[in-house]
Design a protein around this motif. Structure first.
Motif, PDB file in Angstrom:
ATOM      1  N   ASN A 166       4.151  -4.990   0.218  1.00  0.00           N
ATOM      2  CA  ASN A 166       2.835  -5.608   0.051  1.00  0.00           C
ATOM      3  C   ASN A 166       2.520  -5.962  -1.401  1.00  0.00           C
ATOM      4  N   GLY A 167       3.488  -5.757  -2.303  1.00  0.00           N
ATOM      5  CA  GLY A 167       3.253  -6.105  -3.695  1.00  0.00           C
ATOM      6  C   GLY A 167       3.253  -4.879  -4.597  1.00  0.00           C
ATOM      7  N   PRO A 168       2.779  -5.022  -5.842  1.00  0.00           N
ATOM      8  CA  PRO A 168       2.791  -3.929  -6.808  1.00  0.00           C
ATOM      9  C   PRO A 168       1.928  -2.745  -6.334  1.00  0.00           C
ATOM     10  N   ILE A 169       2.405  -1.544  -6.644  1.00  0.00           N
ATOM     11  CA  ILE A 169       1.715  -0.301  -6.295  1.00  0.00           C
ATOM     12  C   ILE A 169       1.615   0.543  -7.555  1.00  0.00           C
ATOM     13  N   GLY A 170       0.460   1.099  -7.816  1.00  0.00           N
ATOM     14  CA  GLY A 170       0.335   1.977  -8.977  1.00  0.00           C
ATOM     15  C   GLY A 170      -0.997   2.699  -9.018  1.00  0.00           C
ATOM     16  N   LEU A 197     -15.890  -5.197  -5.919  1.00  0.00           N
ATOM     17  CA  LEU A 197     -15.501  -3.948  -6.580  1.00  0.00           C
ATOM     18  C   LEU A 197     -16.743  -3.147  -6.941  1.00  0.00           C
ATOM     19  N   SER A 198     -17.128  -2.261  -6.050  1.00  0.00           N
ATOM     20  CA  SER A 198     -18.327  -1.459  -6.257  1.00  0.00           C
ATOM     21  C   SER A 198     -17.970  -0.068  -6.732  1.00  0.00           C
ATOM     22  N   ALA A 199     -18.746   0.451  -7.690  1.00  0.00           N
ATOM     23  CA  ALA A 199     -18.557   1.815  -8.174  1.00  0.00           C
ATOM     24  C   ALA A 199     -19.494   2.782  -7.476  1.00  0.00           C
ATOM     25  N   ALA A 200     -20.212   2.301  -6.454  1.00  0.00           N
ATOM     26  CA  ALA A 200     -21.127   3.156  -5.696  1.00  0.00           C
ATOM     27  C   ALA A 200     -20.387   3.804  -4.531  1.00  0.00           C
ATOM     28  N   ALA A 201     -20.798   5.011  -4.169  1.00  0.00           N
ATOM     29  CA  ALA A 201     -20.161   5.731  -3.066  1.00  0.00           C
ATOM     30  C   ALA A 201     -20.676   5.213  -1.730  1.00  0.00           C
ATOM     31  N   PHE A 237     -12.640  -0.079 -11.187  1.00  0.00           N
ATOM     32  CA  PHE A 237     -12.594  -0.324 -12.632  1.00  0.00           C
ATOM     33  C   PHE A 237     -11.276  -0.962 -13.087  1.00  0.00           C
ATOM     34  N   HIS A 238     -10.181  -0.738 -12.339  1.00  0.00           N
ATOM     35  CA  HIS A 238      -8.864  -1.104 -12.857  1.00  0.00           C
ATOM     36  C   HIS A 238      -7.999  -1.869 -11.861  1.00  0.00           C
ATOM     37  N   TYR A 239      -8.588  -2.350 -10.769  1.00  0.00           N
ATOM     38  CA  TYR A 239      -7.809  -3.084  -9.769  1.00  0.00           C
ATOM     39  C   TYR A 239      -7.226  -4.366 -10.354  1.00  0.00           C
ATOM     40  N   VAL A 240      -8.043  -5.139 -11.041  1.00  0.00           N
ATOM     41  CA  VAL A 240      -7.599  -6.419 -11.596  1.00  0.00           C
ATOM     42  C   VAL A 240      -6.892  -6.211 -12.939  1.00  0.00           C
TER      43      VAL A 240
END
Length: 209
Positions: free
Chosen positions: A81-85, A131-135, A171-174
């Motif tokens: 499915n592409g890069p994983i990290g 991309l939400s930082a809310a729970a 925060f770091h997906y993109v």
């Protein structure tokens, strides 16, 4: 005449003796009272076991998903499915796999950077996800978002719902390609681990990726 009378008298005595013998052995007669010191014995009535009193089956401890930047010692790898990290259930970055109904804790393994675990899709890694930082949610399903997990912090437990989830950090997906695939299915197995950067052979103990 006297002989006949004597026979009748003998017959009468015989019948009386027979009646007395039958009466003494009949089951319908009164039972003799128990002798001194004799205690009647009664058969105990079986007691039914109340419903819901079975011994509960021990519940397995929640497993841990640890997250850190792929540029840390956790490293990066590739999948179909592409890069994983940035996510692991072992030591280095990998795709994740658990049985439905399992519980997991979410651990930020870095000392200075916040992260999230957001389910972004059930089909593929999106290019421009929300991309939400809310729970959001107490179970990990297609609508789950952990909210910001502070450095050196573990949250949960969360129950896993069956499905395939494409996961990323708000925060770091993109910027850092921090993402993985989470498969929740019977018999699912996690993917191979990334080769750690810088020749590190084992992940660091505890926190501090």
């Amino acid at each position: 005449m006297s002989t006949h009378r004597s026979a009748l008298i003998l017959a009468a005595f015989g019948c009386a003796a027979a009646l007395a013998a039958c009466g003494g052995g009949s089951g319908g007669g009164s039972a003799a009272p128990a002798g001194p010191g004799t205690t009647p014995v009664s058969t105990p009535t079986p007691t039914a076991t109340p419903a819901g009193t079975a011994t509960p089956t021990p519940t397995a401890q929640p497993q841990v998903i640890t997250m850190a930047l792929p540029s840390s010692v956790m490293g990066s790898t590739t999948s179909a499915n592409g890069p994983i990290g940035g996510y692991t259930q072992t030591g280095f970055s990998q795709t994740l796999a658990f049985a439905p109904g399992s519980q997991v804790m979410l651990r930020n393994g870095q000392a200075t950077t916040s992260h999230t675990l957001n389910v972004l899709s059930t089909t593929a890694f999106p290019t421009n996800p929300s991309l939400s930082a809310a729970a959001s949610g107490s179970s990990i399903d297609q609508n789950f978002a952990s909210g910001a997990i502070n450095p050196d912090t573990t949250i949960g437990p969360f129950t896993l719902t069956a499905g395939t989830y494409f996961v990323g950090c708000a925060f770091h997906y993109v910027s850092d390609t921090m993402r993985t695939v989470l498969v929740v299915a019977a018999g699912a197995t996690p993917g191979p681990q990334a080769t750690p950067p810088g020749g590190t052979a084992t992940p660091p103990p505890g926190y501090g990726y």
